[in-house]
Design a protein around this motif. Structure first.
Motif, PDB file in Angstrom:
ATOM      1  N   ALA A 150       0.831  -1.202   0.000  1.00 34.67           N
ATOM      2  CA  ALA A 150       0.000   0.000   0.000  1.00 34.67           C
ATOM      3  C   ALA A 150       0.868   1.256   0.000  1.00 34.67           C
ATOM      4  CB  ALA A 150      -0.910  -0.004   1.222  1.00 34.67           C
ATOM      5  N   CYS A 151       0.551   2.188  -0.902  1.00 36.27           N
ATOM      6  CA  CYS A 151       1.288   3.443  -1.005  1.00 36.27           C
ATOM      7  C   CYS A 151       0.283   4.560  -1.263  1.00 36.27           C
ATOM      8  CB  CYS A 151       2.314   3.371  -2.137  1.00 36.27           C
ATOM      9  SG  CYS A 151       3.461   4.777  -2.204  1.00 36.27           S
ATOM     10  N   PHE A 152       0.569   5.724  -0.688  1.00 37.15           N
ATOM     11  CA  PHE A 152      -0.360   6.840  -0.800  1.00 37.15           C
ATOM     12  C   PHE A 152       0.415   8.104  -1.189  1.00 37.15           C
ATOM     13  CE2 PHE A 152      -1.793   3.738   2.218  1.00 37.15           C
ATOM     14  CZ  PHE A 152      -3.110   3.506   1.830  1.00 37.15           C
ATOM     15  N   ASP A 153      -0.032   8.761  -2.241  1.00 37.18           N
ATOM     16  CA  ASP A 153       0.615   9.988  -2.682  1.00 37.18           C
ATOM     17  C   ASP A 153       0.659  10.983  -1.520  1.00 37.18           C
ATOM     18  OD1 ASP A 153       1.297  11.648  -5.407  1.00 37.18           O
ATOM     19  OD2 ASP A 153       0.312  12.920  -3.926  1.00 37.18           O
ATOM     20  N   ASN A 154       1.854  11.539  -1.250  1.00 38.18           N
ATOM     21  CA  ASN A 154       2.001  12.366  -0.054  1.00 38.18           C
ATOM     22  C   ASN A 154       1.417  13.763  -0.194  1.00 38.18           C
ATOM     23  OD1 ASN A 154       3.916  13.603  -1.684  1.00 38.18           O
ATOM     24  ND2 ASN A 154       5.667  13.008  -0.416  1.00 38.18           N
ATOM     25  N   MET A 155       0.826  14.056  -1.356  1.00 35.34           N
ATOM     26  CA  MET A 155       0.120  15.325  -1.513  1.00 35.34           C
ATOM     27  C   MET A 155      -1.385  15.114  -1.663  1.00 35.34           C
ATOM     28  SD  MET A 155       2.706  17.608  -3.885  1.00 35.34           S
ATOM     29  CE  MET A 155       1.645  19.050  -3.729  1.00 35.34           C
ATOM     30  N   SER A 156      -1.777  14.172  -2.528  1.00 36.62           N
ATOM     31  CA  SER A 156      -3.202  13.960  -2.798  1.00 36.62           C
ATOM     32  C   SER A 156      -3.824  12.880  -1.928  1.00 36.62           C
ATOM     33  CB  SER A 156      -3.402  13.582  -4.273  1.00 36.62           C
ATOM     34  OG  SER A 156      -2.841  12.308  -4.545  1.00 36.62           O
ATOM     35  N   GLY A 157      -3.007  11.975  -1.381  1.00 42.04           N
ATOM     36  CA  GLY A 157      -3.526  10.839  -0.620  1.00 42.04           C
ATOM     37  C   GLY A 157      -4.045   9.717  -1.495  1.00 42.04           C
ATOM     38  N   GLU A 158      -3.884   9.807  -2.814  1.00 37.84           N
ATOM     39  CA  GLU A 158      -4.405   8.783  -3.715  1.00 37.84           C
ATOM     40  C   GLU A 158      -3.677   7.452  -3.513  1.00 37.84           C
ATOM     41  OE1 GLU A 158      -3.976  10.545  -7.588  1.00 37.84           O
ATOM     42  OE2 GLU A 158      -6.061  11.247  -7.568  1.00 37.84           O
ATOM     43  N   PRO A 159      -4.420   6.326  -3.616  1.00 35.27           N
ATOM     44  CA  PRO A 159      -3.842   5.008  -3.333  1.00 35.27           C
ATOM     45  C   PRO A 159      -3.167   4.374  -4.546  1.00 35.27           C
ATOM     46  CG  PRO A 159      -6.196   4.804  -3.704  1.00 35.27           C
ATOM     47  CD  PRO A 159      -5.892   6.272  -3.788  1.00 35.27           C
TER      48      PRO A 159
END
Length: 243
Positions: A211-220
């Motif tokens: 699992a990874c989440f964009d550190n600006m948008s939070g998108e998965p």
């Protein structure tokens, strides 16, 4: 794409942990096959744990009490699930309401924007936090894997037909297209490392299913990506793109 295999008996760092795996070939054999592909000027096959399957969207879930964030992709007959520790595929199970996916004692049951994750070690209560459309070849023509990060903006794209990497850094101000070799290909762990050996300019890209989440948008996303280039190291997220 190869078939994911469930690895049981893992534990979440704060009480419940799930682990997803790739194909069951040995790492040495996989690396040899991948390197032979690059020698033949063919792009290597990537672990299927990096791909969404036929799913059109990724979903991010915030879970308690372990404060775990999960990513899922729902296919016709199964669900792909990524945690911070890996990934697995759960076949669809019969249930009176909602949608339940289960393999052995590990299950994911969601009704609307709520989900329950069960393992032999306990339960997680999860809430839907974010959704993102999966990247497709229509959006990224000729690309089999795309990774990106922020501050400063960068991206890497692996061609689907040849062992070629296109890298953009400094918000697209610098663009390079370079050949690469595979130094690690571990289908079971969903891990790939590519680099250009002693050729200048040196780069290395490490891709890990999880699992990874964009550190600006939070998108998965289903993969964590680490780019080493120009003496710097950049961290971001990525996704495999099937034809």
């Amino acid at each position: 794409m190869n078939t994911l295999r469930v690895l049981s008996g893992a534990v979440f760092a704060a009480g419940v942990m799930v682990v997803l795996g790739g194909c069951a070939a040995t790492p040495n054999a996989e690396t040899a096959v991948a390197n032979q592909a690059t020698l033949d000027n063919r792009a290597p096959f990537l672990p299927s744990a990096l791909f969404p399957g036929s799913a059109e969207q990724f979903a991010a879930w915030h879970c308690e009490p372990a404060k775990q964030n999960l990513v899922t992709a729902t296919n016709t007959n199964d669900l792909r699930l990524w945690s911070l520790h890996g990934a697995w595929r759960l076949p669809q199970a019969v249930v009176a309401s909602g949608a339940r996916y289960q393999d052995g004692e590990i299950s994911f049951w969601n009704r609307g924007d709520k989900a329950l994750v069960e393992t032999p070690r306990g339960q997680l209560q999860c809430s839907l936090a974010e959704q993102r459309d999966a990247l497709t070849r229509a959006v990224k023509p000729g690309v089999m894997f795309f990774g990106q990060g922020n501050e400063p903006g960068w991206s890497v794209a692996l061609a689907h037909d040849t062992p070629t990497l296109t890298m953009e850094t400094n918000y697209g101000d610098e663009r390079l297209e370079l050949p690469y070799m595979v130094s690690v290909m571990d289908n079971e762990a969903g891990r790939v490392v590519i680099e250009n050996a002693d050729v200048e300019p040196f780069f290395r890209v490490r891709i890990d299913a999880g699992a990874c989440f964009d550190n600006m948008s939070g998108e998965p996303f289903p993969a964590r990506v680490t780019l080493t280039y120009g003496g710097e190291q950049y961290s971001g997220c990525g996704q495999g793109i099937a034809p």
